[in-house]
Enzyme design. Structure first.
Site, PDB file in Angstrom:
ATOM      1  N   ASP A 178       0.824  -1.213   0.000  1.00 15.89           N
ATOM      2  CA  ASP A 178       0.000   0.000   0.000  1.00 15.89           C
ATOM      3  C   ASP A 178       0.860   1.266   0.000  1.00 15.89           C
ATOM      4  OD1 ASP A 178      -2.302   1.462  -0.042  1.00 15.89           O
ATOM      5  OD2 ASP A 178      -2.798   1.170   2.065  1.00 15.89           O
ATOM      6  N   HIS A 222       2.621   3.330  -8.958  1.00 20.45           N
ATOM      7  CA  HIS A 222       2.486   1.892  -9.220  1.00 20.45           C
ATOM      8  C   HIS A 222       3.715   1.357  -9.957  1.00 20.45           C
ATOM      9  CE1 HIS A 222      -1.467   1.963  -7.613  1.00 20.45           C
ATOM     10  NE2 HIS A 222      -2.019   2.639  -8.591  1.00 20.45           N
ATOM     11  N   LEU A 227      11.513 -20.289  -4.645  1.00 18.82           N
ATOM     12  CA  LEU A 227      10.486 -19.445  -4.023  1.00 18.82           C
ATOM     13  C   LEU A 227       9.203 -19.555  -4.838  1.00 18.82           C
ATOM     14  CD1 LEU A 227       9.840 -17.006  -1.991  1.00 18.82           C
ATOM     15  CD2 LEU A 227      10.427 -15.517  -3.903  1.00 18.82           C
ATOM     16  N   ARG A 238       1.777  -5.028   6.033  1.00 15.76           N
ATOM     17  CA  ARG A 238       1.085  -4.000   5.254  1.00 15.76           C
ATOM     18  C   ARG A 238       1.896  -2.721   5.349  1.00 15.76           C
ATOM     19  NH1 ARG A 238      -5.121  -2.666   4.328  1.00 15.76           N
ATOM     20  NH2 ARG A 238      -4.833  -0.904   2.936  1.00 15.76           N
ATOM     21  N   ARG A 295      -5.204  -2.446   8.433  1.00 21.21           N
ATOM     22  CA  ARG A 295      -6.375  -3.226   8.021  1.00 21.21           C
ATOM     23  C   ARG A 295      -5.929  -4.445   7.239  1.00 21.21           C
ATOM     24  NH1 ARG A 295      -8.570   1.923   6.699  1.00 21.21           N
ATOM     25  NH2 ARG A 295      -7.654   1.895   4.626  1.00 21.21           N
TER      26      ARG A 295
HETATM   27  C1  FPP Z   1      -1.914   0.061  -3.394  1.00 27.77           C
HETATM   28  O1  FPP Z   1      -1.493   1.419  -3.373  1.00 27.77           O
HETATM   29  C2  FPP Z   1      -1.375  -0.636  -4.558  1.00 27.77           C
HETATM   30  C3  FPP Z   1      -2.106  -1.188  -5.562  1.00 27.77           C
HETATM   31  C4  FPP Z   1      -3.588  -1.174  -5.598  1.00 27.77           C
HETATM   32  C5  FPP Z   1      -1.459  -1.828  -6.720  1.00 27.77           C
HETATM   33  C6  FPP Z   1      -0.192  -2.562  -6.391  1.00 27.77           C
HETATM   34  C7  FPP Z   1       0.392  -3.088  -7.647  1.00 27.77           C
HETATM   35  C8  FPP Z   1       1.695  -3.082  -7.936  1.00 27.77           C
HETATM   36  C9  FPP Z   1       2.771  -2.584  -7.040  1.00 27.77           C
HETATM   37  C10 FPP Z   1       2.101  -3.676  -9.228  1.00 27.77           C
HETATM   38  C11 FPP Z   1       2.217  -5.151  -8.998  1.00 27.77           C
HETATM   39  C12 FPP Z   1       2.796  -5.817 -10.125  1.00 27.77           C
HETATM   40  C13 FPP Z   1       3.201  -7.115 -10.081  1.00 27.77           C
HETATM   41  C14 FPP Z   1       3.791  -7.722 -11.285  1.00 27.77           C
HETATM   42  C15 FPP Z   1       3.070  -7.962  -8.885  1.00 27.77           C
HETATM   43  P1  FPP Z   1      -2.585   2.562  -3.444  1.00 27.77           P
HETATM   44  O2  FPP Z   1      -2.777   2.940  -4.846  1.00 27.77           O
HETATM   45  O3  FPP Z   1      -3.816   2.123  -2.708  1.00 27.77           O
HETATM   46  O4  FPP Z   1      -1.841   3.706  -2.650  1.00 27.77           O
HETATM   47  P2  FPP Z   1      -2.523   4.857  -1.790  1.00 27.77           P
HETATM   48  O5  FPP Z   1      -3.162   4.199  -0.613  1.00 27.77           O
HETATM   49  O6  FPP Z   1      -1.368   5.694  -1.403  1.00 27.77           O
HETATM   50  O7  FPP Z   1      -3.487   5.559  -2.685  1.00 27.77           O
END
Ligand code: FPP
Length: 234
Positions: A9, A26, A120, A177, A183
């Protein structure tokens, strides 16, 4: 820990703090994924489960969902070679039928080409929700009852658990987390019944090897009692 589960997150906030669009967060998050896989491999972790996209994430703005799908595709495409080299096996958990045909194909192909790797196991939860998982397991059991293959009193915690998304791996020992929220957000609900929870403020793109090792050290200091008293487990 043998199995580590992570909610990654804070990508959006990381980007906002830098005056960038959310997708920059991201993208930076994918770099962290690579780093974490590497450290887990070095530390002897056997299973790593990452929450990449929840069943609820479809509610985000269309452009962000589209971007996440594209990122997922390119990252997967690019990283599979590295996974092969590092002896990492990939498995996607979640309802992938909602993804484009192209992405579904790539997922199946990537799982196939890494199937024999055994250092892994990387599980990526995509269109996953803990409640979805328990519901689909219940449905499978109900079908078996309907077919006369199973009696109602044969529905136990064990038979239900056998139909969850990853019945062949040990339950997570450590749940992490990042990003400051405390959460579980519908992640591995059933599987986390006795998992040690660890929350940290670091935003996912900033989460580095030292942060991960700090979580492992914290975990090493915990006493896991599984409902028993301290004298029974020490
Ligand atoms: C949460 O941060 C993150 C996500 C919803 C997406 C996570 C995905 C990646 C890191 C890419 C994964 C790729 C692979 C190949 C595994 P948020 O957007 O909720 O952050 P915020 O709470 O600051 O808004």
């Amino acid at each position: 820990p043998e199995h580590v589960a992570i909610i990654m997150d804070g990508n959006g906030r990381w980007a906002q703090q830098r005056g960038k669009a959310r997708h920059a967060g991201h993208r930076a998050g994918v770099e962290t994924v690579r780093r974490v896989i590497e450290t887990c491999g070095q530390q002897g972790v056997r299973v790593l489960t990452l929450f990449a996209f929840s069943s609820e994430n479809w509610q985000r703005p269309k452009t962000e969902v589209k971007m996440l799908m594209e990122l997922f595709f390119t990252a997967l495409n690019r990283e599979v070679r590295r996974m092969k080299k590092r002896n990492v096996r990939l498995r996607i958990i979640g309802d992938i039928s909602a993804f484009s045909d192209k992405l579904q194909k790539l997922i199946i192909e990537s799982e196939k080409t890494t199937a024999d790797n055994d250092c892994l196991l990387l599980q990526v939860a995509a269109n996953y929700g803990g409640r979805w998982d328990i519901t689909q397991a219940a449905r499978k059991l109900a079908e078996q009852v309907e077919q006369g293959e199973l009696k109602v009193d044969q529905i136990t915690e064990e038979t239900l658990a056998q139909h969850l998304s990853c019945p062949d791996v040990p339950e997570p020992d450590l749940f992490i987390r990042t990003g400051g929220e405390k959460r579980i957000s519908n992640f591995l609900l059933w599987q986390c019944a006795y998992t040690e929870l660890y929350f940290c403020e670091t935003l996912w793109p900033d989460f580095d090897q030292e942060d991960l090792l700090a979580a492992f050290r914290d975990y090493a200091g915990r006493q896991r009692r599984f409902g028993r008293v301290a004298e029974q487990v020490s």
